[in-house]
Design an enzyme around this catalytic site. Structure first.
Site, PDB file in Angstrom:
ATOM      1  N   HIS A   1      -6.928  -4.602  10.444  1.00  0.00           N
ATOM      2  CA  HIS A   1      -6.680  -4.310   9.030  1.00  0.00           C
ATOM      3  C   HIS A   1      -5.396  -4.988   8.551  1.00  0.00           C
ATOM      4  CE1 HIS A   1      -4.386  -0.311   9.960  1.00  0.00           C
ATOM      5  NE2 HIS A   1      -3.526  -1.292   9.809  1.00  0.00           N
TER       6      HIS A   1
ATOM      7  N   ASN B   1      -7.197  -2.908  14.712  1.00  0.00           N
ATOM      8  CA  ASN B   1      -8.579  -3.182  14.323  1.00  0.00           C
ATOM      9  C   ASN B   1      -8.672  -4.334  13.318  1.00  0.00           C
ATOM     10  OD1 ASN B   1      -7.619  -2.090  11.956  1.00  0.00           O
ATOM     11  ND2 ASN B   1      -8.997  -0.329  11.922  1.00  0.00           N
TER      12      ASN B   1
ATOM     13  N   GLU C   1      -9.480  -1.877   5.705  1.00  0.00           N
ATOM     14  CA  GLU C   1     -10.045  -1.558   7.013  1.00  0.00           C
ATOM     15  C   GLU C   1     -11.324  -2.368   7.245  1.00  0.00           C
ATOM     16  OE1 GLU C   1      -8.553   0.308   9.061  1.00  0.00           O
ATOM     17  OE2 GLU C   1      -7.511   1.942   8.069  1.00  0.00           O
TER      18      GLU C   1
ATOM     19  N   ASP D   1       0.814  -1.209   0.000  1.00  0.00           N
ATOM     20  CA  ASP D   1       0.000   0.000   0.000  1.00  0.00           C
ATOM     21  C   ASP D   1       0.849   1.261   0.000  1.00  0.00           C
ATOM     22  OD1 ASP D   1       1.026  -0.334   2.571  1.00  0.00           O
ATOM     23  OD2 ASP D   1      -0.904  -0.665   3.512  1.00  0.00           O
TER      24      ASP D   1
HETATM   25  P1  PGA Z   1       2.462  -1.509  13.010  1.00  0.00           P
HETATM   26  O1  PGA Z   1       1.317  -1.399  11.932  1.00  0.00           O
HETATM   27  O2  PGA Z   1       3.408  -2.554  12.519  1.00  0.00           O
HETATM   28  O3  PGA Z   1       3.083  -0.144  13.034  1.00  0.00           O
HETATM   29  O4  PGA Z   1       1.809  -1.888  14.298  1.00  0.00           O
HETATM   30  C1  PGA Z   1       0.793  -2.571  11.401  1.00  0.00           C
HETATM   31  C2  PGA Z   1      -0.307  -2.235  10.445  1.00  0.00           C
HETATM   32  O5  PGA Z   1      -1.017  -1.242  10.688  1.00  0.00           O
HETATM   33  O6  PGA Z   1      -0.456  -2.959   9.466  1.00  0.00           O
END
Ligand code: PGA
Length: 250
Positions: free
Chosen positions: A137, A135, A142, A67
């Site tokens: 994702h 959450n 999302e 992404d």
């Molecule tokens: P993080 O993010 O590794 O900074 O916890 C993971 C994500 O949001 O995919």
């Protein structure tokens, strides 16, 4: 879905790096699906170390990233292109021409998403690395009422904006949308490796492992993939261990 527990963040990074490194060794011209966020940084450091010690050669490897924020150029130090350059690509002998990331600076969302789906069709990942949001994702997929299939533009949720605000000078600077691989792009990888660290991820890890497969928990869709390995530290697995210790391997 195989769930491997690691002692702590460093141990998680090493165990996950073992799997990525094995892929590069068995197939030198493999396609690595890559992710950003804080969780993979230790894994990338470990890959760079193994490259410096002569254990790994990335000269024939290609990459596809999950992404990118919309509205940021690859020169912006908050873009995921910049993140990849500084956390991995600059430390290994990868040919930049073989690296692929959605172009956040392209304002033509439909055109950019179609272009990236074509990249994924021609360059399917042998192993796709994923982090996971609090959450649930994956990429920027999302929680929603349905799974988005192809690469698409997504409006970020308040929870994701808050979680990512730590990387920006102020919350208002966090872009409000992103281009992300959809569920089809992620699930088309031959193997999937999800990494998770820290207590904040513990409730969602249980949902992913034993909750319903539903678009409200995007990562739950991974249960439909035949070859998923989760490497997570003890803190991230603490809630799942209470209810389902039998699902966790050493
Ligand atoms: P993080 O993010 O590794 O900074 O916890 C993971 C994500 O949001 O995919």
């Amino acid at each position: 879905m195989k769930i491997i527990s690691a002692k702590d963040y460093n141990d998680m990074s090493k165990k996950a790096a073992d799997l990525m490194a094995a892929q590069v060794i068995v197939k030198p011209n493999c396609v690595l699906g890559l992710a950003t966020g804080s969780t993979p940084i230790g894994l990338y450091k470990e890959l760079i170390r193994r490259y410096e010690e002569g254990e790994l050669d990335f000269s024939e490897v290609s990459t596809v990233n999950l992404d990118e924020y919309c509205g940021l150029t690859k020169e912006s130090d908050q873009s995921y292109a910049y993140f990849m350059e500084h956390n991995l690509f600059c430390g290994i002998n990868i040919d930049r021409a073989n690296t692929n990331i959605p172009n956040g600076a392209n304002p033509d969302a439909a055109g950019e998403c179609a272009r990236y789906d074509e990249v994924l069709r021609k360059t399917p990942a042998d192993i796709q690395l994923l982090g996971i949001g609090n959450n649930g994702h994956i990429g920027f997929n999302e929680p929603a009422d349905g799974f988005a299939v192809g690469t698409h533009q997504v409006m970020l949720t308040e929870s994701t904006i808050n979680a990512n605000a730590r990387f920006f000078a102020k919350k208002e600077d966090v872009p409000r949308s992103a281009y992300t691989m959809g569920v089809a792009g992620i699930m088309s990888a031959k193997k999937i490796l999800l990494v998770a660290s820290g207590e904040a991820k513990a409730p969602i890890m249980k949902e992913v492992a034993v909750g319903p497969v539903c678009p409200q928990v995007p990562a739950s869709v991974l249960r439909l993939h035949p070859d998923v390995t989760i490497v997570a530290d003890e803190a991230a697995l603490s809630v799942l261990r209470e209810s389902n210790p039998e699902l966790i391997s050493k």
